[in-house]
Design a protein around this motif. Sequence first.
Motif, PDB file in Angstrom:
ATOM      1  N   LEU A  41       0.837  -1.199   0.000  1.00  0.00           N
ATOM      2  CA  LEU A  41       0.000   0.000   0.000  1.00  0.00           C
ATOM      3  C   LEU A  41       0.878   1.257   0.000  1.00  0.00           C
ATOM      4  CD1 LEU A  41      -2.621  -1.074   2.655  1.00  0.00           C
ATOM      5  CD2 LEU A  41      -3.202  -0.296   0.379  1.00  0.00           C
ATOM      6  N   ASP A  49      -2.943   4.780  -2.502  1.00  0.00           N
ATOM      7  CA  ASP A  49      -3.888   3.733  -2.106  1.00  0.00           C
ATOM      8  C   ASP A  49      -4.615   4.129  -0.822  1.00  0.00           C
ATOM      9  OD1 ASP A  49      -3.070   2.025  -4.236  1.00  0.00           O
ATOM     10  OD2 ASP A  49      -1.359   1.379  -3.047  1.00  0.00           O
ATOM     11  N   TYR A  64      -9.315  -2.175   5.547  1.00  0.00           N
ATOM     12  CA  TYR A  64      -7.908  -2.311   5.161  1.00  0.00           C
ATOM     13  C   TYR A  64      -6.945  -1.984   6.301  1.00  0.00           C
ATOM     14  CZ  TYR A  64      -9.386  -2.841   0.323  1.00  0.00           C
ATOM     15  OH  TYR A  64      -9.947  -3.317  -0.844  1.00  0.00           O
ATOM     16  N   THR A  73      -4.196  -4.519   6.350  1.00  0.00           N
ATOM     17  CA  THR A  73      -3.733  -4.954   5.030  1.00  0.00           C
ATOM     18  C   THR A  73      -2.412  -4.285   4.673  1.00  0.00           C
ATOM     19  OG1 THR A  73      -6.001  -5.292   4.297  1.00  0.00           O
ATOM     20  CG2 THR A  73      -4.330  -5.076   2.588  1.00  0.00           C
ATOM     21  N   ILE A 132      -2.054  -4.607  -1.796  1.00  0.00           N
ATOM     22  CA  ILE A 132      -3.294  -4.348  -2.520  1.00  0.00           C
ATOM     23  C   ILE A 132      -3.072  -4.647  -4.000  1.00  0.00           C
ATOM     24  CG2 ILE A 132      -2.814  -1.921  -3.040  1.00  0.00           C
ATOM     25  CD1 ILE A 132      -5.785  -1.356  -2.329  1.00  0.00           C
ATOM     26  N   GLN A 146     -10.265  -6.642  -6.622  1.00  0.00           N
ATOM     27  CA  GLN A 146      -9.668  -6.454  -5.305  1.00  0.00           C
ATOM     28  C   GLN A 146     -10.649  -6.743  -4.179  1.00  0.00           C
ATOM     29  OE1 GLN A 146      -6.801  -5.886  -3.890  1.00  0.00           O
ATOM     30  NE2 GLN A 146      -7.569  -5.345  -1.864  1.00  0.00           N
ATOM     31  N   HIS A 153      -9.936  -9.694  -1.497  1.00  0.00           N
ATOM     32  CA  HIS A 153      -9.405  -9.217  -0.222  1.00  0.00           C
ATOM     33  C   HIS A 153      -9.995  -9.926   0.984  1.00  0.00           C
ATOM     34  CE1 HIS A 153      -9.221  -6.380   3.246  1.00  0.00           C
ATOM     35  NE2 HIS A 153      -7.978  -6.290   2.854  1.00  0.00           N
TER      36      HIS A 153
END
Length: 640
Positions: A184, A188, A201, A204, A207, A217, A221
């Motif tokens: 990321l 993003d 996210y 996360t 990505i 995505q 995800h």
Amino acid sequence: MFLRNRTPIRNQALENALFARRAIIAFVGVIILMFVLLFNLYNIQVNSYDKYQTQANGNRIKVIPIAPNRGLIYDRNGTILAENKPSHSLEIIPEKTKDLTATIDALEKLVTITDEERERFLKSAKRQRRFKSIVLKSRLSPKQVAQLSVSLHQIPAARIEARLKRHYPFAHILTHALGYVAKLNKKDQARIIAADEEATYAATRDIGRLGIEKFYQKLLHGQPGYREIEVNNRGRVVRVLNEVPPEHGQDLYLNLDINLQKKAYQELAGRRGSVVAIDPNNGAVLAMVSSPSYDPNLFVHGISGKNYRALLSADKPLINRATQGTYPPASTIKQLMSLAALEAKIITEKTSIQDPGWFRLPNVERPFRDHLAWGHGKVDVYKAMLKSCDTFFYDVANRLGIDRISNFMDRFGFGQKSGVDIYEEKQAIMPSRAWKRARHNQPWYPGDTISLGIGQSYWTATPIQLANSTAIVAASGQFFTPQLLGASQWANGLLQLPADERPPVTLKNNYNWKIAQKGMWGVVNTLGGTAYNVFKGANYVSAGKTGTAQLISIAEDEKYDENKISERHRDNAMYVGYAPFDKPEIALTVVIENAGGGGSSAAPIARKLFDVYLAQRSTAPSLVTNQKNSLQVNAAGHTQ
């Protein structure tokens, strides 16, 4: 006379009364203050209990999000194309060392640390909390893990961490279709905040950056979980109070056939070009190859500056030529020009002209030459496609005019994005009067129209546009939006995701489809056809059209000689076709930049791809199209 000093007479009763009043006032004040204190205590401990308890817990209890495992990606037959593999990294907790530089120096004696890795770590250490581990070196090999494990007890601040990271087992072969995931970045994060998805996210790290990984995505995800932990005043974890596991992202099954994809990549052999194959019956993209390519795994762990600079070469491997490469379509559109002329009744099945080897507009001295200097003699629509006679199509284009040509080709998707399910796509150019006026501020000239008849002039197309227009011809007008995704994995089985079926291309006379198809059949199956020698002996019947796209103008009195032309100015080799002829299952486009003739360079690749696909179709049934009990949902989300 002097007065004596006299001592004042004290009024004891008055003083006692004053003291009593003061004592009463003080006592009342104390009582009032006690009531205020009790009221505040009650208000804090009873009325505002929830508020202050939440604040206290906020200082003591932290909710740590847990990232979900990313969904896997398979081909139509269940071969895994994108997986999650454990990856070991060397990490440091800055809080546990007084001298970061000395710690890194000590680790460098055990494993190689590059200047770029050192610099990246030190930058991260300034931004992140000191009690969190920061990656110093990723993608440790088993040997490096073993070497470090023996000695890390001497460096308390360092540790080896294992995390699941994306891995692409077919590397270069699928890059432009699958795309890749990467860390990321600020852009993003800004998009995530704008979409109000910070919670989704929060844990996360990676990505989807390109291709399927980016387009789907949200499906891939999954949903994050969380862990409630108790921490001390320094932020260290004391104990875990509660944990909710994350939901795994959906597994995706693509329409791609990995065997066909590998064969196409192998046949391009690193040359600049592209192959796109589509099923005319449903719009499924069976292969999408762009060459040269690159290893997407480099981006998963953070590509080095050296490796990225290597990708900025003149061959442009970062470009997806299948959807972003724009080429003059050349003779690969002559069957479409035939359809346009038949529909406009400019020609019939029996119309013929005399080809002297050139075409000349009235009152214009410069002729438009045929590739055969002495011409093809008497030519009808079938022979014109069979021999790829330019003169015939010069005449057809002149009589059709730019308006009818442009309007007819719009119906086949030229000058428009195909809508394939990746973001990286160009619409190319289907020229018109309005387009030229807007782009060049010039009127449209008759000479511009003549060159359109053989797919030159301003006309450009992407390989996926050519493949889809070929699929439309093969299916007699049936029109689908090309689609890479075939199904996704749900609890009850595979959820089919058919491509959008668009309004078909309808003709005034459906027999005209047969004429165009028969013309393409002749190219491959009639002696003298431009692809006859390539497909001779095949155990199936196919149809096709060769194309040779000229990139630079040749003087009227000169002959094309590739040895006198720089390699990047040589003709592009092109081929479009479909098979089997009677019940088409695959339509494809092959484009090879600067490779010369389409019949000699591109058609042989098409033959090999047809051989591979048609040989395996009965022995390897597709998971995507053969699930008996699966649901079907179209792209709009409606169950079928």
